[in-house]
Design an enzyme around this catalytic site. Structure first.
Site, PDB file in Angstrom:
ATOM      1  N   SER A  65       0.978  -1.206  -0.044  1.00 25.39           N
ATOM      2  CA  SER A  65      -0.048   0.006  -0.059  1.00 25.39           C
ATOM      3  C   SER A  65       0.732   1.379   0.082  1.00 25.39           C
ATOM      4  CB  SER A  65      -1.141  -0.013   1.182  1.00 25.39           C
ATOM      5  OG  SER A  65      -1.581   1.133   1.185  1.00 25.39           O
ATOM      6  N   HIS A  66       0.470   1.984  -1.138  1.00 26.28           N
ATOM      7  CA  HIS A  66       1.560   3.204  -1.059  1.00 26.28           C
ATOM      8  C   HIS A  66       1.027   4.416  -0.620  1.00 26.28           C
ATOM      9  CE1 HIS A  66       4.451   5.510  -4.090  1.00 26.28           C
ATOM     10  NE2 HIS A  66       5.005   5.648  -2.757  1.00 26.28           N
TER      11      HIS A  66
END
Length: 740
Positions: A65-66
């Site tokens: 998850s960026h």
């Protein structure tokens, strides 16, 4: 100069020493460990699960998850050096990331081609590792969801395992990719790395074979990493306090129409003062009744009880004397917290008598406030961050009583973890932030009003506006105009009535409305879309599940369904004789209750073991969207055929959309049962309904021959139709009392 050099030498030596420790602790290369040390020290990173990712057998895809500019540097420091990282353009070119990019193999993400699938499949088939950074979107748009499809396709072609990774706390970093109003910045938040076990796409689908397409199976697994990024073993008090730390103790968090606004600090100070009084008259673990409306006082009392390790038994004061007395006895409640002003204004003297008949004494908030000293307030102001008693997430937190819409209410015992998990499951599905304001009109004795409408905002920093009664159909639209909520919870019955009295601008601020407890009628959905530009997203829950089970989202939604199952839940469908294309729904998950208390064994927890039978008949499409076909008890057996009473209601609603209807089954000597329509439509006639049914393709068995006209359909305090009272009314009107 010498002192400065000595200090620098000491710092370098310490850095090298810590690097050596991290190298052997995590199995990193020495250069990786050295570049990881600054992050480890600055953010006190909980990284115990990173070895799950490092030890995953290749081929493997790390799905990350960026949330901030930090994740690429962290993952380059921690993942095996042979991992190929697909970086966004900014990370691929950023000068400060250059030392970390040298730690592994990187390529820049090409937005036009999504992924070069063949090349990446070849990399993986050669026992390779791939790190993909996906946007931090709880509700990804179509373009973002294409990335999930691409990862799924690559994983299946290469038979690669998926390892989701979520860095909890990264959204609040100064380098966060989320706007500051939605994720308040903190310089040095504590970070925790959530890593899930490696699984292939086939294995992910097999966990919920009735409801997952390949891409949705990956999306659900990704959401689980977000869910388990939270510390779900903190207990509710500590989770709420953690939210205060994230958004600031001065952040406005609760407001009502009488007392005004409380920030987190004032909320916890008041809760500690009340908690001290609760401690003096009750014992740890004791069930303490709460008989209060939606107002600041109920939140203060709830947090005070949680702090003192008492169990809040939420009394449904709309259920009638007999039900209240039974509830008090079943949960062995000896003390009930209430307010004289509320009792007088709501004319609930009979409910007070019912509480006393059940063996409990009233503790009046007015008396508690009068006894508070300056010293009490000072102590609470100094110690507000600490609970009064040790917190244990596995212990009971709340006792709720089922609605009794089809029979005798049951006492449902929910732990801190049940409730916190369910709130965070919802947060992992629906986009909310501290920039939102939630208007909650659903009573806190209702599971939806408690978890979704009260606990969820308190643990996420969403400002909560409480209104005391959902039945004030003319006033609530005016309140919405002034409070400017962005979110609202309700039921179809309540929402339809608000729309009838509202002016066009009353709900102008709403982003969306979450509706549950009963099916949303197409007319209600249309009115809110066209008049208020507000989307109603429908969900499904039950008290035993704390309560949310499934929910649509603004992007991943399908009208007529209740959405998809929440992360970390499993379901199975049991075939039901006479019903095709659907089955009886059974559930399992961390939000499922601890168990029941029953009137024959008061105060004794009867634990839930394994799967829970919901009693609902549902169908599920290939994308996992659930359609409620009806309660098992809401099917009538007519001449050997099973007929859904809910489906009959939908048919009637299509013919007379402006009116309210309830369909019940009553005894019939010849055919076993027959269907009766109870309606507010004065013009309702059997011949017109039969004609409409034929045009709609409905079977003759579905069309009621008996119609009972009433001014109002009986409704429970939760907003659901009271089918017990409705059926009794129908039987009396039709002269069938003896047969019933």
């Amino acid at each position: 100069m010498i002192l400065t050099l000595a200090l620098l030498a000491g710092l370098v030596a310490a850095w090298l020493l810590i690097g050596v420790v991290e190298k052997f602790r995590l199995g990193l290369r020495f250069t990786q460990a050295l570049l990881y040390v600054p992050f480890k020290l600055a953010y006190r990173i909980a990284d115990g699960r990173i070895n799950i990712a490092r030890n995953a057998a290749a081929p493997v895809i790390y799905v990350i998850s960026h949330q901030s500019r930090l994740e690429p540097a962290l993952m380059l420091s921690l993942l095996p050096e042979d991992t190929l990282h697909i970086l966004d353009q900014a990370s691929a070119k950023s000068p400060w990331l250059e030392p970390w990019r040298e730690l592994g193999r990187t390529i820049a993400f090409n937005a036009e081609h999504i992924f070069v699938s063949r090349r990446l499949v070849r990399v993986l088939k050669g026992k390779g590792r791939l790190a993909v950074y996906l946007p931090d979107a709880v509700e990804p748009d179509i373009k973002t969801f294409r990335l999930f499809r691409a990862v799924t396709r690559i994983a299946m072609q290469a038979d690669a395992r998926i390892v989701p990774i979520f860095v909890a706390g990264a959204r609040t970093l100064p380098v966060s990719l989320t706007p500051a109003d939605k994720a308040p910045r903190r310089w040095f938040p504590r970070l925790s790395i959530s890593v899930l076990e490696p699984m292939t796409i086939a294995e992910l689908v097999a966990r919920n074979p009735d409801q997952s397409s390949n891409t949705n199976a990956l999306f659900d697994r990704f959401a689980e990493a977000r869910l388990f990024g939270s510390d779900l073993n903190r207990g509710l008090f500590l989770a709420m306090r953690d939210a205060a730390d994230r958004v600031g103790a001065s952040h406005p968090i609760v407001e009502d129409v009488v007392s005004g606004t409380l920030n987190y600090r004032k909320l916890f100070i008041g809760a500690r003062v009340l908690g001290r009084r609760f401690e003096a008259v009750t014992a740890p673990g004791e069930a303490v009744g709460v008989l209060l409306p939606n107002a600041n006082g109920v939140v203060l009392s709830l947090i005070g009880l949680l702090s003192a390790s008492r169990v809040a038994a939420m009394i449904n004061y709309t259920a009638g004397r007999a039900s209240v007395t039974a509830a008090v006895r079943t949960a062995e409640v000896r003390t009930v917290v209430s307010s004289r002003a509320f009792i007088d204004k709501a004319n609930l003297a009979d409910i007070v008598a019912a509480v006393e008949e059940g063996g409990a004494k009233l503790l009046w908030l007015e008396d508690v406030r009068a006894s508070v000293t300056v010293l009490d307030k000072l102590a609470a102001a100094l110690l507000w961050r600490w609970p009064l008693q040790p917190q244990n997430a596995a212990k009971p937190a709340v006792i709720l009583f089922t609605s009794g819409s089809e029979g005798t209410p049951k006492a449902v015992v929910l732990s801190h973890r049940n409730l916190l998990v369910n709130a965070m499951q919802a947060e992992a599905r629906i986009t909310i932030s501290p920039a939102d304001i939630l208007l909650n009109v659903l009573p806190v004795f209702h599971s939806f009003g408690l978890t979704g409408g009260t606990i969820l905002p308190l643990v996420t920093g969403v400002k909560l506006f409480l209104y005391p009664s959902p039945l004030h159909y003319k006033l609530i639209p005016e309140v919405a105009r002034k409070a400017r909520p962005t979110l609202m919870f309700g039921t179809d019955t309540f929402l339809a009535n608000y729309a009838r009295t509202a002016k066009d601008g009353d709900f102008f601020s709403l982003r969306f409305i979450v509706a549950g407890a009963e099916a949303v009628k197409p007319e209600t959905r249309r009115v809110y879309r066209e008049r208020f530009q507000a989307e109603i997203i429908e969900g499904f829950g039950l008290t035993e599940a704390s309560p949310v089970v499934a929910v649509n989202t603004a992007i991943h939604g399908r009208d007529g369904t209740v959405g998809r199952l929440l992360p970390a839940m499993r379901m199975k469908l049991e075939p039901v004789e006479g019903i095709s294309g659907a089955g009886r729904l059974w559930l399992d998950g961390p939000n499922l209750m601890m168990g029941y208390m029953t009137s024959d064994r008061p105060g004794e927890l009867q634990p839930l073991n394994g799967w829970h039978d919901t009693g609902d008949i549902v169908s599920v499409d290939r994308e996992g969207f659930i359609t409620i076909r009806g309660r098992a008890k809401r099917f009538a057996k007519i001449a050997g055929e099973m007929v859904s009473l809910g489906a009959v209601e939908m048919l009637v609603q299509s013919l007379w959309p402006e009116e309210h209807h309830a369909v019940v089954a009553v005894p019939d000597r010849r055919r076993g049962e027959r269907i009766v329509l109870v309606t507010t439509a004065d013009e309702a006639e059997p011949d017109e309904l039969r004609k409409f049914g034929r045009q709609a393709g409905a079977a003759d068995l579905m069309v009621p021959n008996d119609i009972v006209r009433v001014e109002e359909i009986p409704v429970l305090g939760s907003g659901k139709t009271d089918y017990v009272a409705t059926r009794k009314l129908a039987i009396e009107r039709l002269g069938l009392s003896a047969a019933a």
